[in-house]
Design an enzyme around this catalytic site. Structure first.
Site, PDB file in Angstrom:
ATOM      1  N   ASP A 411       1.265  -1.100   0.055  1.00 10.14           N
ATOM      2  CA  ASP A 411       0.192  -0.264  -0.071  1.00 10.14           C
ATOM      3  C   ASP A 411       0.870   1.279   0.364  1.00 10.14           C
ATOM      4  O   ASP A 411       1.142   1.870   0.706  1.00 10.14           O
ATOM      5  CB  ASP A 411      -0.912  -0.231   1.049  1.00 10.14           C
ATOM      6  CG  ASP A 411      -2.222   0.872   1.455  1.00 10.14           C
ATOM      7  OD1 ASP A 411      -1.887   1.873   0.167  1.00 10.14           O
ATOM      8  OD2 ASP A 411      -2.374   0.992   2.128  1.00 10.14           O
ATOM      9  N   ASP A 491     -10.152   4.713  -1.331  1.00  4.86           N
ATOM     10  CA  ASP A 491     -11.464   3.336  -0.442  1.00  4.86           C
ATOM     11  C   ASP A 491     -12.655   3.124  -0.689  1.00  4.86           C
ATOM     12  O   ASP A 491     -12.872   4.721  -0.617  1.00  4.86           O
ATOM     13  CB  ASP A 491     -11.142   3.319   1.728  1.00  4.86           C
ATOM     14  CG  ASP A 491      -9.499   3.463   1.376  1.00  4.86           C
ATOM     15  OD1 ASP A 491      -8.410   3.535   0.602  1.00  4.86           O
ATOM     16  OD2 ASP A 491      -8.961   2.967   2.514  1.00  4.86           O
TER      17      ASP A 491
HETATM   18  C1  GLA Z   1      -5.492   2.953   2.957  1.00  4.18           C
HETATM   19  C2  GLA Z   1      -5.904   0.914   2.218  1.00  4.18           C
HETATM   20  C3  GLA Z   1      -7.086   0.374   2.703  1.00  4.18           C
HETATM   21  C4  GLA Z   1      -6.502  -0.343   4.379  1.00  4.18           C
HETATM   22  C5  GLA Z   1      -6.016   0.570   4.759  1.00  4.18           C
HETATM   23  C6  GLA Z   1      -4.412   0.541   6.193  1.00  4.18           C
HETATM   24  O1  GLA Z   1      -6.652   3.502   3.084  1.00  4.18           O
HETATM   25  O2  GLA Z   1      -6.556   2.126   0.895  1.00  4.18           O
HETATM   26  O3  GLA Z   1      -7.999  -0.547   2.303  1.00  4.18           O
HETATM   27  O4  GLA Z   1      -5.218  -0.599   3.791  1.00  4.18           O
HETATM   28  O5  GLA Z   1      -4.377   2.051   4.087  1.00  4.18           O
HETATM   29  O6  GLA Z   1      -3.534   1.478   6.888  1.00  4.18           O
END
Ligand code: GLA
Length: 680
Positions: A411, A491
């Site tokens: 990520d 998200d």
């Molecule tokens: C980002 C990702 C999420 C999750 C969070 C964790 O926002 O897009 O899916 O993994 O980080 O901190």
């Protein structure tokens, strides 16, 4: 005299009536405050609709000024109010709440009357003084208070309607409403007692990698499993249906699977492709984030894995148990369970005290017939502020393999800080940077290339999930850095706005999906979700059918995001429909696109390996769609076809698509998911 008396009495009566009408008029011109109405009918981009508070439950504040009364919401927000001509005017002040200063929010407030725009604030930003809205509502039947995002996505758009009130003609019974049905109806028929093998038809593995594959099968236990034609090095456990071992030689192996119980037997052909590519169908499983967020622990992960088995979901192909952020130690959390040394002297990562030992956890999950996944960031810190992989990529890849992990979500988060040489570690300041074109594209690709190559060099297959929210057209290069899937969006959350906007944003990446390379519109938001604040998904039942249908049509990774120990009958019905899952897992690996739009009805078509087509009649509008459809040529469907309703698992019609019509009735925000099977 009598006449005069009568006249006098009539005059008095007239006067009395006139006075009482005036009195009534005075009483009738009543004010109704917006916060007196039921605000829970609002739909919004994040959080809950709040009365006299902000979306984060603070005092309503716009540009330094506080307000006692109002509606705190989050764009994109819509509140529908039935006026039926009872209101004469609406006044309010609007603005972005101060609680998000510094986060770059932007939003536009709009008042719609009977589908016509009556007023707009124009785009507003943090610190703009409240703008006054004053509209006449004479004759208006339906009012919508809308807040759109201001053109830069709806992140942090905390917005307020303050001092908002109606003047009415005397009727104070103004009502808010939500046109989408709340009726939870079950469509998926219960699994039969006789065996049905639900596993994907194809599975990829690399030569020499440990092989683990469960023949996911529904039906009464005990069950006896067989696999004819397994390549050298593999064997099946006849009781559990788990195939294990190693294949030394690359090649395609056709295996005949069998499952038998007291009630009957089933067969299915499995194609094992031993070569370069893995994840030949979209990964299916669970991820901890949408449910537990920063409260994940080894115990919760084990319980999720147990629930995957106990609920029977494992028999429908659900496989991965993925740990998201917060298994690592944190840079500065006050929570002691997250504090500790980040890495040992050799640079190997040390899990936090909630996890301690990863290998036994991975073994536990594998012993259930499932697989396990983990999470990290190419930056120094993850999005949640835990230790990331920057500078320690090699050690991390080795740890994942040594512990026995099968999946890594990687990520972006604070990697932008690395590029910019920033000291500031707030990941949100950089997470939305876009890197389009030339040299910058290499910068965007670099960290994923590094980890992708390191994962490839480990002695086990690790699915590589690239997560950078769709920047730099990742679908064009994600496969070249060994990515098996890549997020195409920001998200998701459990709101209609979120699911709808993500769904509408998938067209450009769709042509790039193929076996081993999947577009990822983010995890599922059905069941009990809540990022540490658990609640039933706020999506209405029809919206949940649409969500699962679309993610199946999109060939998206299917990662359940809910508390697995709280699966209700409705959610299980959404997740156990083998004919719907089969659309997602189709070996051809195409992604559906919208090929025909009629008003709010969007018709998605996905080509399938057997020459048939999955068709989603998706209603994005707030009215029922009821029509006879006959434009099959537009969907690429010709000739005589059997039409099968996949949610109901029933053939509904045999038709000549050139001449016959199909009657469709699609609920608001709902779907019909059909398969058109050409007659040979
Ligand atoms: C980002 C990702 C999420 C999750 C969070 C964790 O926002 O897009 O899916 O993994 O980080 O901190």
């Amino acid at each position: 005299m009598k006449v005069a008396l009568k006249m006098k009495m009539l005059t008095l009566l007239g006067l009395f009536l006139a006075c009482s009408t005036i009195g009534m008029n005075r009483a009738s011109a009543q004010t109704v405050w917006l916060d007196q109405l039921d605000l829970s009918n609002a739909t919004q981009g994040s959080g809950m609709p709040m009365k006299n508070k902000t979306v984060d439950r603070r005092v309503l504040t716009i540009a330094g000024k506080t307000y006692e009364r109002g509606f705190g919401t989050h764009s994109v927000s819509s509140l529908l109010i039935l006026l039926e001509g009872k209101a004469t005017s609406f006044t309010a002040q609007v603005g972005i709440d101060d609680e998000v200063i510094g986060r770059n929010p932007a939003a536009e407030f709009v008042v719609m009357g009977d589908n016509k725009k009556l007023w707009s604030s124009g785009v507003m930003r943090s610190n703009d003084t409240a703008r006054t809205c004053s509209v006449s509502l004479v004759g208006v039947k339906k009012l919508e208070l809308l807040v759109n995002d201001g053109g830069n996505g709806n992140y942090y758009d905390h917005v307020d309607w303050v001092n908002a009130k109606f003047e009415t003609t005397g009727e104070t019974s103004l009502k808010t409403y939500n046109p989408i049905s709340s009726d939870k109806y079950i469509l998926t028929p219960p699994a039969a007692a006789t065996p049905r093998i639900n596993t994907a038809k194809v599975f990829g593995v690399r030569p020499g990698s440990p092989f683990q594959f469960l023949v996911a099968t529904t039906g009464d236990r005990p069950m006896k499993f067989t696999a004819k034609g397994l390549p050298k090095g593999l064997k099946i456990d006849s009781k559990t249906g788990v195939i294990t071992g190693k294949i030394a030689k690359a090649g395609t192996y056709i295996v005949s699977l069998g499952a038998k119980n007291a009630k009957g037997k089933a067969e299915k052909t499995l194609r094992i492709v031993c070569g370069d590519q893995i994840a030949l169908t979209p990964p299916m499983g669970w991820n901890s984030w949408n449910c537990f967020a920063n409260e994940v622990s080894a115990d919760k992960v084990k319980r999720a894995a147990d629930a995957m088995v106990k609920s029977g979901l494992i028999n429908h192909g659900w496989t991965y148990i993925n740990i998201d952020d917060f298994w690592e130690n944190h840079r500065d959390s006050k929570d002691e369970t997250l504090r500790g040394k980040l890495r040992d002297e050799a640079g190997y990562i040390i899990p936090n005290s909630r996890f301690v030992d990863m290998k036994p956890l991975a073994d536990y999950v594998h012993n259930l017939g499932l697989k396990i996944g983990l999470y990290s960031s190419p930056g120094p810190w993850t999005c949640g502020g835990c230790a990331g992989s920057y500078g320690y990529e090699k050690q991390d890849a080795e740890s994942y393999a040594k512990w026995g992990f099968d999946y890594l979500k990687y990520d972006w988060c604070s990697y932008g800080n690395v590029i910019n040489g920033l000291k500031d570690n707030d990941p949100y300041k950089v997470s939305s940077l876009s890197y389009n074109g030339g040299g910058e594209l290499n910068t965007a690709m670099k960290p994923f290339k590094v980890m992708g190559e390191l994962l490839r060099s480990q002695p086990r297959d690790i699915v590589f999930s690239v997560c950078q929210y769709g920047m730099s057209d990742v679908w064009k290069w994600g496969g070249s850095v060994n990515g098996n899937c890549w997020r195409t969006t920001n998200d998701i959350n459990d709101t209609w706005v979120s699911v709808k906007n993500i769904a509408l944003d998938q067209e450009k990446s769709a042509p790039y999906a193929k076996p081993g390379n999947w577009n990822d519109p983010d995890m599922l938001v059905v069941g009990t979700v809540g990022w540490g604040n658990p609640h039933p998904s706020r999506l209405k039942p029809d919206e949940q059918y649409l969500h699962i249908s679309l993610w199946s049509l999109f060939s998206a990774p299917l990662l359940i995001g809910c508390d697995m120990e709280k699966l209700d009958e409705f959610t299980l019905n959404l997740l156990t429909n083998d004919e719907v899952i089969e659309i997602n897992q189709d070996p051809l690996g195409k992604e559906a696109t919208c090929v025909h739009t009629i008003g709010d009805l969007r018709i998605y078509v996905k080509e399938l390996e057997d020459g048939s087509k999955a068709v989603g009649f998706c209603n994005f509008g707030i009215e029922l769609v009821n029509m006879s459809y006959n434009e099959f040529a537009k969907l690429g469907i010709t000739g005589q076809n059997t039409v099968r309703d996949l949610w109901r698992q029933k053939d509904i019609k045999s038709m000549d698509t050139a001449n016959d019509q199909l009657d469709i009735e699609v609920p608001a925000h709902g779907v019909l998911l059909y398969k058109f099977i050409p007659k040979k």
